[in-house]
Design a protein around this motif. Structure first.
Motif, PDB file in Angstrom:
ATOM      1  N   GLU A  25      -6.732  -0.260  -4.439  1.00  0.00           N
ATOM      2  CA  GLU A  25      -6.380  -1.313  -5.388  1.00  0.00           C
ATOM      3  C   GLU A  25      -4.915  -1.207  -5.803  1.00  0.00           C
ATOM      4  O   GLU A  25      -4.221  -2.215  -5.919  1.00  0.00           O
ATOM      5  N   LEU A  26      -4.449   0.009  -5.999  1.00  0.00           N
ATOM      6  CA  LEU A  26      -3.050   0.203  -6.377  1.00  0.00           C
ATOM      7  C   LEU A  26      -2.112  -0.205  -5.244  1.00  0.00           C
ATOM      8  O   LEU A  26      -1.057  -0.796  -5.492  1.00  0.00           O
ATOM      9  N   CYS A  27      -2.500   0.096  -4.024  1.00  0.00           N
ATOM     10  CA  CYS A  27      -1.697  -0.344  -2.870  1.00  0.00           C
ATOM     11  C   CYS A  27      -1.599  -1.867  -2.856  1.00  0.00           C
ATOM     12  O   CYS A  27      -0.516  -2.425  -2.649  1.00  0.00           O
ATOM     13  N   ALA A  28      -2.725  -2.532  -3.083  1.00  0.00           N
ATOM     14  CA  ALA A  28      -2.736  -4.000  -3.095  1.00  0.00           C
ATOM     15  C   ALA A  28      -1.885  -4.542  -4.235  1.00  0.00           C
ATOM     16  O   ALA A  28      -1.114  -5.488  -4.050  1.00  0.00           O
ATOM     17  N   LEU A  29      -2.007  -3.939  -5.404  1.00  0.00           N
ATOM     18  CA  LEU A  29      -1.235  -4.405  -6.559  1.00  0.00           C
ATOM     19  C   LEU A  29       0.259  -4.170  -6.375  1.00  0.00           C
ATOM     20  O   LEU A  29       1.075  -4.971  -6.811  1.00  0.00           O
ATOM     21  N   ARG A  30       0.616  -3.086  -5.739  1.00  0.00           N
ATOM     22  CA  ARG A  30       2.040  -2.814  -5.503  1.00  0.00           C
ATOM     23  C   ARG A  30       2.618  -3.742  -4.440  1.00  0.00           C
ATOM     24  O   ARG A  30       3.819  -3.949  -4.386  1.00  0.00           O
ATOM     25  N   GLY A  31       1.766  -4.291  -3.617  1.00  0.00           N
ATOM     26  CA  GLY A  31       2.211  -5.202  -2.575  1.00  0.00           C
ATOM     27  C   GLY A  31       2.166  -6.638  -3.032  1.00  0.00           C
ATOM     28  O   GLY A  31       2.598  -6.987  -4.123  1.00  0.00           O
ATOM     29  N   GLY A  33      -0.174  -8.329  -4.092  1.00  0.00           N
ATOM     30  CA  GLY A  33      -1.071  -8.591  -5.219  1.00  0.00           C
ATOM     31  C   GLY A  33      -0.399  -8.530  -6.574  1.00  0.00           C
ATOM     32  O   GLY A  33      -0.986  -8.926  -7.579  1.00  0.00           O
ATOM     33  N   PHE A  34       0.851  -8.039  -6.610  1.00  0.00           N
ATOM     34  CA  PHE A  34       1.527  -7.932  -7.907  1.00  0.00           C
ATOM     35  C   PHE A  34       1.767  -9.324  -8.473  1.00  0.00           C
ATOM     36  O   PHE A  34       2.358 -10.182  -7.835  1.00  0.00           O
ATOM     37  N   GLY A  35       1.255  -9.537  -9.680  1.00  0.00           N
ATOM     38  CA  GLY A  35       1.432 -10.821 -10.355  1.00  0.00           C
ATOM     39  C   GLY A  35       0.310 -11.804 -10.127  1.00  0.00           C
ATOM     40  O   GLY A  35       0.256 -12.828 -10.795  1.00  0.00           O
ATOM     41  N   ARG A  36      -0.590 -11.505  -9.201  1.00  0.00           N
ATOM     42  CA  ARG A  36      -1.734 -12.404  -8.971  1.00  0.00           C
ATOM     43  C   ARG A  36      -2.730 -12.232 -10.107  1.00  0.00           C
ATOM     44  O   ARG A  36      -3.137 -11.124 -10.429  1.00  0.00           O
ATOM     45  N   LYS A  37      -3.119 -13.339 -10.667  1.00  0.00           N
ATOM     46  CA  LYS A  37      -4.008 -13.320 -11.830  1.00  0.00           C
ATOM     47  C   LYS A  37      -5.357 -12.687 -11.511  1.00  0.00           C
ATOM     48  O   LYS A  37      -5.981 -12.992 -10.516  1.00  0.00           O
ATOM     49  N   HIS A  38      -5.754 -11.776 -12.391  1.00  0.00           N
ATOM     50  CA  HIS A  38      -7.092 -11.189 -12.352  1.00  0.00           C
ATOM     51  C   HIS A  38      -7.364 -10.632 -13.732  1.00  0.00           C
ATOM     52  O   HIS A  38      -6.616  -9.782 -14.224  1.00  0.00           O
ATOM     53  N   LYS A  39      -8.420 -11.093 -14.369  1.00  0.00           N
ATOM     54  CA  LYS A  39      -8.627 -10.807 -15.788  1.00  0.00           C
ATOM     55  C   LYS A  39      -8.657  -9.318 -16.137  1.00  0.00           C
ATOM     56  O   LYS A  39      -8.268  -8.948 -17.229  1.00  0.00           O
ATOM     57  N   TYR A  79       8.629   1.324  -1.900  1.00  0.00           N
ATOM     58  CA  TYR A  79       7.701   0.877  -0.859  1.00  0.00           C
ATOM     59  C   TYR A  79       6.638  -0.016  -1.480  1.00  0.00           C
ATOM     60  O   TYR A  79       5.999   0.340  -2.465  1.00  0.00           O
ATOM     61  N   ARG A  80       6.438  -1.199  -0.870  1.00  0.00           N
ATOM     62  CA  ARG A  80       5.494  -2.173  -1.403  1.00  0.00           C
ATOM     63  C   ARG A  80       4.465  -2.611  -0.369  1.00  0.00           C
ATOM     64  O   ARG A  80       3.889  -3.690  -0.455  1.00  0.00           O
ATOM     65  N   GLY A  81       4.207  -1.762   0.614  1.00  0.00           N
ATOM     66  CA  GLY A  81       3.182  -2.053   1.598  1.00  0.00           C
ATOM     67  C   GLY A  81       3.746  -2.626   2.886  1.00  0.00           C
ATOM     68  O   GLY A  81       4.917  -2.966   2.988  1.00  0.00           O
ATOM     69  N   LYS A  82       2.846  -2.730   3.880  1.00  0.00           N
ATOM     70  CA  LYS A  82       3.254  -3.195   5.219  1.00  0.00           C
ATOM     71  C   LYS A  82       3.830  -4.597   5.205  1.00  0.00           C
ATOM     72  O   LYS A  82       4.774  -4.898   5.929  1.00  0.00           O
ATOM     73  N   ASN A  83       3.260  -5.479   4.395  1.00  0.00           N
ATOM     74  CA  ASN A  83       3.696  -6.878   4.392  1.00  0.00           C
ATOM     75  C   ASN A  83       5.063  -7.081   3.747  1.00  0.00           C
ATOM     76  O   ASN A  83       5.813  -7.957   4.161  1.00  0.00           O
ATOM     77  N   ILE A  84       5.379  -6.294   2.745  1.00  0.00           N
ATOM     78  CA  ILE A  84       6.644  -6.455   2.035  1.00  0.00           C
ATOM     79  C   ILE A  84       7.674  -5.432   2.501  1.00  0.00           C
ATOM     80  O   ILE A  84       8.849  -5.734   2.622  1.00  0.00           O
ATOM     81  N   GLY A  85       7.212  -4.231   2.780  1.00  0.00           N
ATOM     82  CA  GLY A  85       8.132  -3.165   3.182  1.00  0.00           C
ATOM     83  C   GLY A  85       8.804  -2.557   1.969  1.00  0.00           C
ATOM     84  O   GLY A  85       8.178  -2.352   0.939  1.00  0.00           O
ATOM     85  N   TYR A  86      10.089  -2.312   2.076  1.00  0.00           N
ATOM     86  CA  TYR A  86      10.841  -1.697   0.983  1.00  0.00           C
ATOM     87  C   TYR A  86      11.544  -2.773   0.166  1.00  0.00           C
ATOM     88  O   TYR A  86      12.107  -3.715   0.708  1.00  0.00           O
ATOM     89  N   ASP A  87      11.509  -2.603  -1.129  1.00  0.00           N
ATOM     90  CA  ASP A  87      12.136  -3.534  -2.059  1.00  0.00           C
ATOM     91  C   ASP A  87      13.169  -2.749  -2.865  1.00  0.00           C
ATOM     92  O   ASP A  87      12.815  -1.869  -3.642  1.00  0.00           O
ATOM     93  N   PHE A  88      14.437  -3.052  -2.660  1.00  0.00           N
ATOM     94  CA  PHE A  88      15.505  -2.340  -3.356  1.00  0.00           C
ATOM     95  C   PHE A  88      16.143  -3.196  -4.447  1.00  0.00           C
ATOM     96  O   PHE A  88      17.245  -2.924  -4.894  1.00  0.00           O
ATOM     97  N   THR A  89      15.431  -4.220  -4.885  1.00  0.00           N
ATOM     98  CA  THR A  89      15.940  -5.078  -5.955  1.00  0.00           C
ATOM     99  C   THR A  89      15.678  -4.413  -7.303  1.00  0.00           C
ATOM    100  O   THR A  89      15.049  -3.355  -7.388  1.00  0.00           O
ATOM    101  N   ASP A  90      16.112  -5.059  -8.362  1.00  0.00           N
ATOM    102  CA  ASP A  90      15.858  -4.552  -9.714  1.00  0.00           C
ATOM    103  C   ASP A  90      14.367  -4.492 -10.033  1.00  0.00           C
ATOM    104  O   ASP A  90      13.953  -3.809 -10.961  1.00  0.00           O
ATOM    105  N   PHE A  91      13.567  -5.221  -9.271  1.00  0.00           N
ATOM    106  CA  PHE A  91      12.124  -5.232  -9.505  1.00  0.00           C
ATOM    107  C   PHE A  91      11.532  -3.821  -9.474  1.00  0.00           C
ATOM    108  O   PHE A  91      10.667  -3.496 -10.262  1.00  0.00           O
ATOM    109  N   THR A  92      12.004  -2.981  -8.569  1.00  0.00           N
ATOM    110  CA  THR A  92      11.436  -1.637  -8.414  1.00  0.00           C
ATOM    111  C   THR A  92      12.258  -0.560  -9.123  1.00  0.00           C
ATOM    112  O   THR A  92      12.016   0.623  -8.933  1.00  0.00           O
ATOM    113  N   LYS A  93      13.202  -0.959  -9.952  1.00  0.00           N
ATOM    114  CA  LYS A  93      14.068   0.033 -10.598  1.00  0.00           C
ATOM    115  C   LYS A  93      13.264   0.948 -11.524  1.00  0.00           C
ATOM    116  O   LYS A  93      12.217   0.579 -12.063  1.00  0.00           O
TER     117      LYS A  93
END
Length: 124
Positions: A25-31, A33-39, A79-93
């Motif tokens: 689940e954490l792998c999915a959320l880090r990829g 899935g981050f920001g996808r609504k789920h109560k 690292y944000r998973g196979k689909n996204i790869g590495y994210d070096f933006t401020d998002f992962t700071k």
């Protein structure tokens, strides 16, 4: 599928199935899935991504303590998973967090998680 982040204090007590499920689940959320609504996990998106990464490290540490193999890529905050790869933006700071990563993981949430875990144990 019901997404859930178990209370941080319960990670070391989770049965194998729940621990490995938490990792998935954490792998999915880090990829993607981050920001996808789920109560049950929406509160995660109110906090910096780095908190999710730190929470994931707790799970990874417990998995390794139990001799489960974890892909080392997940230990990299960018690292944000196979689909996204590495994210070096401020998002992962890196951002400051407290020992208790999510304030939502309070005593009430701990009680809910314990009840949920006990129910799952009875179902086996």
């Amino acid at each position: 599928m019901i997404l859930r982040l178990w209370h941080q204090n319960l990670i070391k007590y989770l049965p194998k199935e729940q621990l490995l499920g938490q990792h998935r689940e954490l792998c999915a959320l880090r990829g993607k899935g981050f920001g996808r609504k789920h109560k049950t996990v929406d509160y995660v998106f109110k906090h910096p991504y780095y908190y999710l990464y730190q929470f994931h490290l707790i799970v990874i540490k417990e998995m390794e303590r139990r001799n489960y193999k974890v892909n080392n890529l997940w230990k990299n905050k960018n690292y944000r998973g196979k689909n996204i790869g590495y994210d070096f933006t401020d998002f992962t700071k890196k951002t400051f967090y407290h020992k208790k990563i999510y304030k939502e993981h309070n005593k009430k949430y701990l009680k809910e998680c314990i009840e949920n875990l006990n129910k799952k144990r009875k179902d086996y």
